[in-house]
Motif scaffolding. Sequence first.
Motif, short mmCIF file in Angstrom:
data_model
loop_
_atom_site.label_atom_id
_atom_site.label_comp_id
_atom_site.label_asym_id
_atom_site.label_seq_id
_atom_site.Cartn_x
_atom_site.Cartn_y
_atom_site.Cartn_z
N SER A 13 -3.32 -6.54 -6.86
CA SER A 13 -2.25 -6.68 -5.87
C SER A 13 -2.19 -8.06 -5.24
CB SER A 13 -2.41 -5.62 -4.77
OG SER A 13 -2.31 -4.32 -5.28
N SER B 99 0.81 -1.22 0.00
CA SER B 99 0.00 0.00 0.00
C SER B 99 0.85 1.27 0.00
CB SER B 99 -0.92 0.03 1.23
OG SER B 99 -1.85 -1.02 1.18
N ILE C 72 -5.44 2.04 -1.29
CA ILE C 72 -4.56 1.82 -0.13
C ILE C 72 -5.21 0.87 0.86
CG2 ILE C 72 -3.58 2.95 1.92
CD1 ILE C 72 -3.32 5.49 0.16
N THR D 109 -4.12 -3.54 2.38
CA THR D 109 -3.91 -3.64 3.83
C THR D 109 -5.04 -4.42 4.50
OG1 THR D 109 -2.79 -1.50 3.79
CG2 THR D 109 -3.48 -2.32 5.93
#
Length: 437
Positions: free
Chosen positions: A263, A49, A381, A385
Amino acid sequence: MSTYQWLIVGICTFLNALDGYDVLAISFTSNQVSEEFSLSGTALGLVMSAALLGMAIGPLTLGPVADRIGRRNMTIIALIVNICGLFLSATATSATELGIWRIVTGLGIGGILVGTNVICAEYASRKRRGLVISIYTAGYGIGAALRGSVMVSLIATSGWRSVFILGGCLATLSLVLVLLLVPGSPSYLYNRRPENAVKKLTLIARRLGHTEPVDLNATTAEQENKADDSGVLALFNRRNRRVTFVVWATFFIVMFGFYFVNSWTPRLMNESGLTDTLSMIVTVGLTLGGAIGSVAFGLFTSRWSTRSVLMSFSVLAAILMAVFIFTAQWIVLVIVVGVLVGMFSNGCIAGLYVLTPQSYSSSLRSTGVGWGIGIGRFGAIIAPTATGAMLDGGWSPQAIYVFVGVVLLLAAVVLLGMRGVDVEANRKPEIREGAAV
């Protein structure tokens, strides 16, 4: 559109590919980085992130600056920052160092997107603007897919650091192309009127095949009606506030889903039983589908409104996201579904890149695009996470993908608040910028 206009679009598309390369770089190197630095799922999520934090701060702060100093100048500065971040990432000796340099890299990417998205929109003809922005957005998927194929062998032969070195070299090539071939923003030159504005506009007009003299004294309807559209506060005036809130919410939701799947797919597919190599191949399929989806979005907008196509893409992306992980046991099927997930999720990004610039006046365009992208990056972001935390908390990959599918479905609901805005934007008078409108 002239050959010169398509050349500008091509360079901007190549620059957008740097974003795709950067996200895929940390995704593909995540297993090696995690092993070298002994990271937990949450810690790895924070590293992943880090660049997204820079990508959020960059557009928020640099969008208004680009409207003041010019989109070309902003792109050049951002490229230099990005180059430094990529090369320094390759020197990291700890997760903390890597995270810091990833933030720097992200700042550069954020500034690049603010400049190139607006430049691309301004140099596209009115008729082909939707298609041009979609091609520009496809640069993310094309760059990621092509370079992702290279990354697989590069990591195997030279280690994860080589991926960031290659990225720095590509960013350096991009800087040279911008310095030599990309002109300034016509609307910036016309509205801000820096030194030698007439000379620069005349040169741009000639390159675009226009011989008429440039008259900066002409008053346009847009100048009269949009004179108060400057600065961040203008995003919330009576004319813009509805657009702003819808754009922000949609960017946040779409980027949450998009950056989650780009991701974490290698890691979650690996958790579901696929080998590292097969997991990377599935991820390359995602990015390839993203390129297809971006162009497809532009073709659909030639017949239907941007908002309607964007709503349809978000619903299909949500459904496919929820079923994607359940196909992991069938190699061919998971690749096909992965391509479709990439197609519709990246198509949503393309739709936002088309809708946002046309929804604001030229004097507020970089600010509007920058803040939209910046708010969206906060969703990006949170996604990696939160995924790491969910894994540590015992969530299965299947449960995580279904959850993200439900989140994506909210984008279609939010877009109901923008009915008619895309149509109205296309009817607004615009400044003639050579062949840019």
